[in-house]
Write an enzyme that holds these catalytic residues in place. Structure first.
Site, PDB file in Angstrom:
ATOM      1  N   ALA A  64       0.867  -1.171   0.000  1.00  0.00           N
ATOM      2  CA  ALA A  64       0.000   0.000   0.000  1.00  0.00           C
ATOM      3  C   ALA A  64       0.904   1.222   0.000  1.00  0.00           C
ATOM      4  O   ALA A  64       2.036   1.167   0.482  1.00  0.00           O
ATOM      5  CB  ALA A  64      -0.870  -0.018   1.246  1.00  0.00           C
ATOM      6  N   GLY A 110       0.690  -5.012   0.858  1.00  0.00           N
ATOM      7  CA  GLY A 110      -0.420  -5.060  -0.097  1.00  0.00           C
ATOM      8  C   GLY A 110      -0.031  -5.703  -1.423  1.00  0.00           C
ATOM      9  O   GLY A 110      -0.894  -6.212  -2.142  1.00  0.00           O
ATOM     10  N   GLU A 113      -0.391  -9.299  -0.826  1.00  0.00           N
ATOM     11  CA  GLU A 113      -1.834  -9.538  -0.701  1.00  0.00           C
ATOM     12  C   GLU A 113      -2.509  -9.535  -2.075  1.00  0.00           C
ATOM     13  O   GLU A 113      -3.440 -10.302  -2.327  1.00  0.00           O
ATOM     14  CB  GLU A 113      -2.447  -8.472   0.217  1.00  0.00           C
ATOM     15  N   GLU A 133       4.065  -5.433   7.522  1.00  0.00           N
ATOM     16  CA  GLU A 133       3.225  -4.433   8.197  1.00  0.00           C
ATOM     17  C   GLU A 133       3.559  -4.253   9.671  1.00  0.00           C
ATOM     18  O   GLU A 133       3.600  -3.127  10.169  1.00  0.00           O
ATOM     19  CB  GLU A 133       1.737  -4.785   8.037  1.00  0.00           C
TER      20      GLU A 133
HETATM   21  N1  CAA Z   1       4.639   3.306  -0.491  1.00  0.00           N
HETATM   22  C1  CAA Z   1       5.038   4.462  -1.060  1.00  0.00           C
HETATM   23  N2  CAA Z   1       6.218   4.595  -1.694  1.00  0.00           N
HETATM   24  C2  CAA Z   1       7.020   3.532  -1.737  1.00  0.00           C
HETATM   25  C3  CAA Z   1       6.673   2.295  -1.174  1.00  0.00           C
HETATM   26  C4  CAA Z   1       5.412   2.197  -0.523  1.00  0.00           C
HETATM   27  N3  CAA Z   1       4.955   1.052   0.007  1.00  0.00           N
HETATM   28  N4  CAA Z   1       7.687   1.424  -1.371  1.00  0.00           N
HETATM   29  C5  CAA Z   1       8.631   2.094  -2.044  1.00  0.00           C
HETATM   30  N5  CAA Z   1       8.238   3.361  -2.277  1.00  0.00           N
HETATM   31  C6  CAA Z   1       8.966   4.442  -2.956  1.00  0.00           C
HETATM   32  C7  CAA Z   1      10.067   4.981  -2.069  1.00  0.00           C
HETATM   33  O1  CAA Z   1       9.546   5.939  -1.169  1.00  0.00           O
HETATM   34  C8  CAA Z   1      11.000   5.552  -3.102  1.00  0.00           C
HETATM   35  O2  CAA Z   1      10.481   6.802  -3.538  1.00  0.00           O
HETATM   36  P1  CAA Z   1      11.397   8.130  -3.470  1.00  0.00           P
HETATM   37  O3  CAA Z   1      12.524   7.835  -4.424  1.00  0.00           O
HETATM   38  O4  CAA Z   1      10.474   9.191  -3.945  1.00  0.00           O
HETATM   39  O5  CAA Z   1      11.851   8.252  -2.060  1.00  0.00           O
HETATM   40  C9  CAA Z   1      10.878   4.602  -4.271  1.00  0.00           C
HETATM   41  O6  CAA Z   1       9.647   3.905  -4.066  1.00  0.00           O
HETATM   42  C10 CAA Z   1      11.989   3.575  -4.329  1.00  0.00           C
HETATM   43  O7  CAA Z   1      12.058   2.934  -3.059  1.00  0.00           O
HETATM   44  P2  CAA Z   1      13.396   2.730  -2.248  1.00  0.00           P
HETATM   45  O8  CAA Z   1      14.341   3.856  -2.504  1.00  0.00           O
HETATM   46  O9  CAA Z   1      13.033   2.460  -0.824  1.00  0.00           O
HETATM   47  O10 CAA Z   1      13.952   1.412  -2.971  1.00  0.00           O
HETATM   48  P3  CAA Z   1      14.898   0.297  -2.363  1.00  0.00           P
HETATM   49  O11 CAA Z   1      15.273  -0.574  -3.510  1.00  0.00           O
HETATM   50  O12 CAA Z   1      15.993   0.884  -1.541  1.00  0.00           O
HETATM   51  O13 CAA Z   1      13.987  -0.534  -1.317  1.00  0.00           O
HETATM   52  C11 CAA Z   1      11.967  -1.692  -0.666  1.00  0.00           C
HETATM   53  C12 CAA Z   1      12.905  -1.285  -1.824  1.00  0.00           C
HETATM   54  C13 CAA Z   1      12.687  -2.680   0.249  1.00  0.00           C
HETATM   55  C14 CAA Z   1      10.765  -2.375  -1.291  1.00  0.00           C
HETATM   56  C15 CAA Z   1      11.548  -0.449   0.140  1.00  0.00           C
HETATM   57  O14 CAA Z   1      11.088   0.564  -0.767  1.00  0.00           O
HETATM   58  C16 CAA Z   1      10.458  -0.705   1.127  1.00  0.00           C
HETATM   59  O15 CAA Z   1      10.703  -1.269   2.190  1.00  0.00           O
HETATM   60  N6  CAA Z   1       9.220  -0.258   0.815  1.00  0.00           N
HETATM   61  C17 CAA Z   1       8.088  -0.399   1.719  1.00  0.00           C
HETATM   62  C18 CAA Z   1       7.568  -1.826   1.763  1.00  0.00           C
HETATM   63  C19 CAA Z   1       6.446  -1.967   2.764  1.00  0.00           C
HETATM   64  O16 CAA Z   1       6.621  -1.763   3.951  1.00  0.00           O
HETATM   65  N7  CAA Z   1       5.245  -2.342   2.305  1.00  0.00           N
HETATM   66  C20 CAA Z   1       4.082  -2.513   3.134  1.00  0.00           C
HETATM   67  C21 CAA Z   1       3.225  -1.288   3.085  1.00  0.00           C
HETATM   68  S1  CAA Z   1       1.922  -1.317   4.278  1.00  0.00           S
HETATM   69  C22 CAA Z   1       0.677  -2.198   3.531  1.00  0.00           C
HETATM   70  O17 CAA Z   1       0.821  -2.703   2.446  1.00  0.00           O
HETATM   71  C23 CAA Z   1      -0.600  -2.232   4.345  1.00  0.00           C
HETATM   72  C24 CAA Z   1      -1.669  -3.119   3.819  1.00  0.00           C
HETATM   73  O18 CAA Z   1      -1.638  -4.304   3.971  1.00  0.00           O
HETATM   74  C25 CAA Z   1      -2.867  -2.546   3.215  1.00  0.00           C
END
Ligand code: CAA
Length: 260
Positions: A64, A110, A113, A133
């Site tokens: 998400a 997500g 999911e 999460e």
């Molecule tokens: N939401 C919004 N933006 C995201 C994102 C997310 N879930 N995941 C990555 N991005 C964005 C980053 O903010 C970044 O944007 P900027 O360059 O503008 O800062 C861009 O994508 C690239 O990401 P990274 O620089 O972090 O890339 P990386 O290769 O170093 O790391 C990653 C990759 C490990 C996937 C890392 O981005 C990460 O941990 N992302 C979050 C993953 C996460 O926690 N997902 C769960 C979300 S909660 C959810 O999903 C709730 C639900 O069940 C409904």
């Protein structure tokens, strides 16, 4: 007007739905969820008999959109947010045409999911899957606690949900989260297209009824599931496709199904 976030393409019997927001690793913001819903409507209306669901760029879907989520501050709003996503994912799981998730990179939160809402999953060796999460102080909200435990069993699902750990494609294969692993994305997409071609050559009413039996039958008692199956078996047996399929077997020739 902003760039489309979801692409829908059809080639022959196979549709491809690509979540294409690579600058945010295909994170699911409300516009992406709504375009995904529209793509599922397009799939139902199209001549394709099934779809591949994949991610543009290096990720499948990184979850998400956390920037959007940071603004959803009340329990009521967050609940509504989860229900909206769940409704669209439910459309995939209840689709009358098979949808194969092709996990080409990160499938987190997500994103995993979303893959779980598809009928089955393939992965490339680059895939990383997990439900992180709890590491954010959240819990899965798009069906992860329910669909992951139904697919891989409660014990493994609980461990993955509580640790928030990411697993690789080989481990996902071992626990039954994905069906097959491929060296790269192109090989995975080609295999998924071939699988959909195989399914597309069968009687399409039967395919639809089998998907319906799986969708409606698994979430209750065995007796309920068997009743659902018997009802749908009855419908399948009364179709022209079934008459043709059985006759073709007897006459030792390939069946010519008409989807009726
Ligand atoms: N939401 C919004 N933006 C995201 C994102 C997310 N879930 N995941 C990555 N991005 C964005 C980053 O903010 C970044 O944007 P900027 O360059 O503008 O800062 C861009 O994508 C690239 O990401 P990274 O620089 O972090 O890339 P990386 O290769 O170093 O790391 C990653 C990759 C490990 C996937 C890392 O981005 C990460 O941990 N992302 C979050 C993953 C996460 O926690 N997902 C769960 C979300 S909660 C959810 O999903 C709730 C639900 O069940 C409904």
């Amino acid at each position: 007007m902003s760039e489309p976030r979801v692409r829908f393409e059809v080639e022959g019997l196979v549709a491809t739905i690509t979540i294409d927001r690579p600058q945010a690793l295909n994170a699911l913001d409300p516009a992406t969820i709504s375009e995904l819903s529209a793509a599922m409507d397009q799939l139902e209306a199209s001549s394709a008999t099934g779809a591949i669901l994949t991610g543009g760029g290096k990720a499948f879907v990184a979850g998400a959109d956390l920037k959007v989520l940071s603004d959803v501050q009340t329990a009521d709003r967050a609940r509504g947010y989860a229900r909206q996503g769940q409704a669209v994912f439910g459309k995939i799981s209840a689709s009358s045409k098979p949808v194969i998730a092709c996990v080409n990179g990160y499938a987190l939160g997500g994103g995993l999911e979303l893959a779980l809402a598809c009928h089955f999953r393939y992965a490339s060796e680059r895939a990383k899957l997990g439900l992180p999460e709890v590491t954010l102080g959240l819990i899965p909200g798009y069906g992860g606690t329910q669909r992951l435990s139904r697919l891989v069993g409660r014990g493994i699902a609980t461990e993955l949900i509580l640790t928030g750990e990411r697993i690789n494609a080989a481990e996902a294969l071992r626990i039954g989260l994905v069906n097959q692993v491929f060296a790269d994305k192109d090989a995975m997409l080609a295999a998924a297209a071939a699988t959909l071609q195989t399914i597309g050559a069968h009687g399409q009413v039967a395919v639809k009824l089998a998907l319906e039996a799986l969708e409606r039958g698994l979430d209750g008692s065995l007796e309920h599931g068997l009743e659902v199956e018997a009802d749908l078996f009855g419908i399948a047996c009364s179709t022209k496709d079934a008459a043709e399929g059985i006759q073709a077997f007897i006459e030792k020739r390939p069946a010519e199904f008409q989807g009726k």
